[in-house]
Scaffold this motif. Structure first.
Motif, PDB file in Angstrom:
ATOM      1  N   UNK B 113      35.661  17.792  14.611  1.00  0.00           N
ATOM      2  CA  UNK B 113      34.943  16.921  15.545  1.00  0.00           C
ATOM      3  C   UNK B 113      34.425  17.719  16.725  1.00  0.00           C
ATOM      4  N   UNK B 114      33.771  17.032  17.650  1.00  0.00           N
ATOM      5  CA  UNK B 114      33.333  17.718  18.867  1.00  0.00           C
ATOM      6  C   UNK B 114      34.559  17.974  19.747  1.00  0.00           C
ATOM      7  N   UNK B 115      34.369  18.784  20.773  1.00  0.00           N
ATOM      8  CA  UNK B 115      35.484  19.092  21.669  1.00  0.00           C
ATOM      9  C   UNK B 115      36.078  17.820  22.256  1.00  0.00           C
ATOM     10  N   UNK B 116      35.191  16.903  22.682  1.00  0.00           N
ATOM     11  CA  UNK B 116      35.685  15.682  23.311  1.00  0.00           C
ATOM     12  C   UNK B 116      36.524  14.853  22.352  1.00  0.00           C
ATOM     13  N   UNK B 117      36.032  14.700  21.118  1.00  0.00           N
ATOM     14  CA  UNK B 117      36.763  13.897  20.136  1.00  0.00           C
ATOM     15  C   UNK B 117      38.131  14.517  19.857  1.00  0.00           C
ATOM     16  N   UNK B 118      38.154  15.835  19.640  1.00  0.00           N
ATOM     17  CA  UNK B 118      39.428  16.508  19.360  1.00  0.00           C
ATOM     18  C   UNK B 118      40.355  16.398  20.570  1.00  0.00           C
ATOM     19  N   UNK B 119      39.821  16.662  21.756  1.00  0.00           N
ATOM     20  CA  UNK B 119      40.658  16.628  22.963  1.00  0.00           C
ATOM     21  C   UNK B 119      41.139  15.221  23.312  1.00  0.00           C
ATOM     22  N   UNK B 120      40.401  14.193  22.890  1.00  0.00           N
ATOM     23  CA  UNK B 120      40.803  12.811  23.211  1.00  0.00           C
ATOM     24  C   UNK B 120      42.111  12.444  22.509  1.00  0.00           C
ATOM     25  N   UNK B 121      42.449  13.168  21.430  1.00  0.00           N
ATOM     26  CA  UNK B 121      43.701  12.944  20.684  1.00  0.00           C
ATOM     27  C   UNK B 121      43.739  11.585  19.962  1.00  0.00           C
ATOM     28  N   UNK B 122      42.618  10.858  19.991  1.00  0.00           N
ATOM     29  CA  UNK B 122      42.597   9.514  19.411  1.00  0.00           C
ATOM     30  C   UNK B 122      42.891   9.553  17.896  1.00  0.00           C
ATOM     31  N   UNK B 123      42.173  10.436  17.173  1.00  0.00           N
ATOM     32  CA  UNK B 123      42.436  10.579  15.734  1.00  0.00           C
ATOM     33  C   UNK B 123      43.891  10.989  15.492  1.00  0.00           C
ATOM     34  N   UNK B 124      44.329  12.035  16.222  1.00  0.00           N
ATOM     35  CA  UNK B 124      45.684  12.545  16.001  1.00  0.00           C
ATOM     36  C   UNK B 124      46.719  11.441  16.207  1.00  0.00           C
ATOM     37  N   UNK B 125      46.515  10.640  17.252  1.00  0.00           N
ATOM     38  CA  UNK B 125      47.438   9.559  17.578  1.00  0.00           C
ATOM     39  C   UNK B 125      47.508   8.531  16.438  1.00  0.00           C
ATOM     40  N   UNK B 126      46.341   8.101  15.964  1.00  0.00           N
ATOM     41  CA  UNK B 126      46.303   7.104  14.881  1.00  0.00           C
ATOM     42  C   UNK B 126      46.856   7.673  13.577  1.00  0.00           C
ATOM     43  N   UNK B 127      46.548   8.955  13.295  1.00  0.00           N
ATOM     44  CA  UNK B 127      47.049   9.586  12.068  1.00  0.00           C
ATOM     45  C   UNK B 127      48.575   9.677  12.098  1.00  0.00           C
ATOM     46  N   UNK B 128      49.126  10.004  13.257  1.00  0.00           N
ATOM     47  CA  UNK B 128      50.586  10.105  13.365  1.00  0.00           C
ATOM     48  C   UNK B 128      51.223   8.725  13.209  1.00  0.00           C
ATOM     49  N   UNK B 129      50.569   7.706  13.773  1.00  0.00           N
ATOM     50  CA  UNK B 129      51.042   6.323  13.596  1.00  0.00           C
ATOM     51  C   UNK B 129      51.132   5.938  12.126  1.00  0.00           C
ATOM     52  N   UNK B 130      50.198   6.449  11.322  1.00  0.00           N
ATOM     53  CA  UNK B 130      50.191   6.138   9.881  1.00  0.00           C
ATOM     54  C   UNK B 130      51.190   7.012   9.113  1.00  0.00           C
ATOM     55  N   UNK B 131      51.842   7.926   9.814  1.00  0.00           N
ATOM     56  CA  UNK B 131      52.866   8.733   9.169  1.00  0.00           C
ATOM     57  C   UNK B 131      52.428  10.118   8.708  1.00  0.00           C
ATOM     58  N   UNK B 132      51.181  10.493   9.010  1.00  0.00           N
ATOM     59  CA  UNK B 132      50.725  11.830   8.610  1.00  0.00           C
ATOM     60  C   UNK B 132      51.321  12.887   9.543  1.00  0.00           C
ATOM     61  N   UNK B 133      51.705  14.004   8.941  1.00  0.00           N
ATOM     62  CA  UNK B 133      52.425  15.016   9.723  1.00  0.00           C
ATOM     63  C   UNK B 133      51.659  16.317   9.871  1.00  0.00           C
ATOM     64  N   UNK B 134      50.860  16.655   8.862  1.00  0.00           N
ATOM     65  CA  UNK B 134      50.232  17.984   8.842  1.00  0.00           C
ATOM     66  C   UNK B 134      48.752  17.889   9.212  1.00  0.00           C
ATOM     67  N   UNK B 135      48.507  17.857  10.509  1.00  0.00           N
ATOM     68  CA  UNK B 135      47.135  17.704  10.997  1.00  0.00           C
ATOM     69  C   UNK B 135      46.695  18.985  11.688  1.00  0.00           C
ATOM     70  N   UNK B 136      45.579  19.542  11.216  1.00  0.00           N
ATOM     71  CA  UNK B 136      45.027  20.744  11.851  1.00  0.00           C
ATOM     72  C   UNK B 136      43.732  20.342  12.565  1.00  0.00           C
TER      73      UNK B 136
END
Lengths: 248, 248
Positions: B113-136
């Motif tokens: 994603x763009x810097x803003x999207x990655x830095x917002x942590x929004x995807x990472x937060x939702x992915x972790x909520x769904x139980x995903x662990x290995x996010x790069x």
């Protein structure tokens, strides 16, 4: 003596760097309108309004000169700025053209810039007025994001040069106008690809004009203050990297 | 039935394309806020204000759904939009995460994603909520200007892939989230570099959600209308190229 330098973003630091190194002012006040960058895709009346707001802000510092280090603002707002300012206002486009006025009129000139700058025809118009005939305009928009990513030489840059300049006889180019304040950071790559060309750098052109037309002399010391309408930390971090100055 | 699609610029056409091809609506109204693009460098309250203005504009067309095809707006303005709308509002981020909820929780996920999207942590937060662990997470900002220049494969793109992904074991990546609406246009290059990965495309994720959660069925015919706050010709010309549609 104080000088205001105004740009839509961080690219104008390439201009501020030259003025700072030439020590023509006691103090430079840099303002980057980072909250509203880029200006290139905005309409003329909007750019004029933003430019006048920047002027008002810089008036707070009792500046004696205003340098418009933004090609979009230079191409549409310079007359309005001159009307509103009680001090000299110099834009990068007029300075760039003035810097080469004594070159041979049949020189092969490669004019690079963003799409807006090239499409505005401002450079081409002024160059023709000075009698230049052989102008090759090339919009090279990918250079801006590359510089902003800190990628200024190497394979990617070489490929992008090939993309934009594959149909140009590189050895025959005499002058290259770096018509965007980001491009001087690519100087090494331009020199590598265009071995016989003289590079026209907005910052150096501004310094030349300040010395020749306004008889400014070198001061003992010159400082810079940085302001941004958004994300001032980013501006300061770029300035540290790009200005080679410990005082930022 | 009508659907509004809102993006800060032209990238959202990749989302509109999928919705158009799926024929889930009689009409799609696309609005690109090209006068104020990019949203990525603006502050949150500004993005919320712009998004609500887009909603008001789209209400003129009596839309039944609003798709927010802009990652910046999806990450900060979705709640406010939902409050103000009397119809469903779906953002690309929630749709993208929902699209992979049934994948293995130990999948290696490359999040681009763009810097803003990655830095917002929004995807990472939702992915972790769904139980995903290995996010790069990888910010890949140069992809946007490349796509806007129409450069989607070849030497330059390959070099930029090497720049961003040289430290990643490419064969071990299972899923790649294309977390920016420009990135689906680079699909071929992603497939070339990541042979074993499944690509998660916002537009396809939105279509899946519309079908599964809202039981929308295929219509006989689906049309699209395009609006831009600046330079509508550019939007239309891109749409002609990107939508493979004769009706634009």
């Amino acid at each position: 003596m104080k000088c205001g330098v105004f740009d839509s973003g961080i690219g104008g630091l390439s201009v501020a760097r030259e003025i700072l190194n030439a020590k023509l002012f006691d103090e430079i006040i840099y303002f980057g309108d980072t909250a509203r960058v880029p200006y290139g895709n905005k309409n003329e009346s909007t750019i004029i309004r933003y430019s006048l707001e920047a002027l008002e802000f810089l008036k707070n510092f009792d500046i004696d000169f205003l340098i418009v280090a933004c090609n979009s603002a230079s191409s549409v707002a310079i007359e309005e700025l001159k009307k509103e300012a009680s001090f000299p206002v110099i834009g990068v486009i007029e300075a760039g053209v003035k810097a080469i006025e004594n070159e041979k009129k049949d020189a092969n000139i490669l004019l690079t810039g963003t799409k807006r700058t090239i499409n505005s025809q401002k450079y081409q118009h002024l160059l023709k007025q000075k009698g230049f005939k052989k102008i090759i305009p090339k919009a090279t928009p990918l250079f801006v994001p590359l510089v902003e990513e800190g990628i200024v030489e190497g394979k990617i840059v070489d490929e992008v040069f090939d993309l934009y300049f594959h149909d140009i006889k590189k050895d025959e180019i005499d002058l290259i106008i770096l018509g965007c304040t980001h491009y001087p950071f690519l100087e090494k790559s331009f020199k590598k690809h265009f071995k016989n060309a003289k590079l026209i750098h907005s910052g150096q052109a501004i310094v030349k004009m300040l010395k020749n037309d306004f008889s400014l002399k070198e001061k003992k010391e010159s400082k810079i203050k940085l302001f941004a309408s958004d994300n001032p930390e980013e501006l300061r971090s770029r300035a540290k990297e790009w200005l080679n100055s410990s005082q930022v």
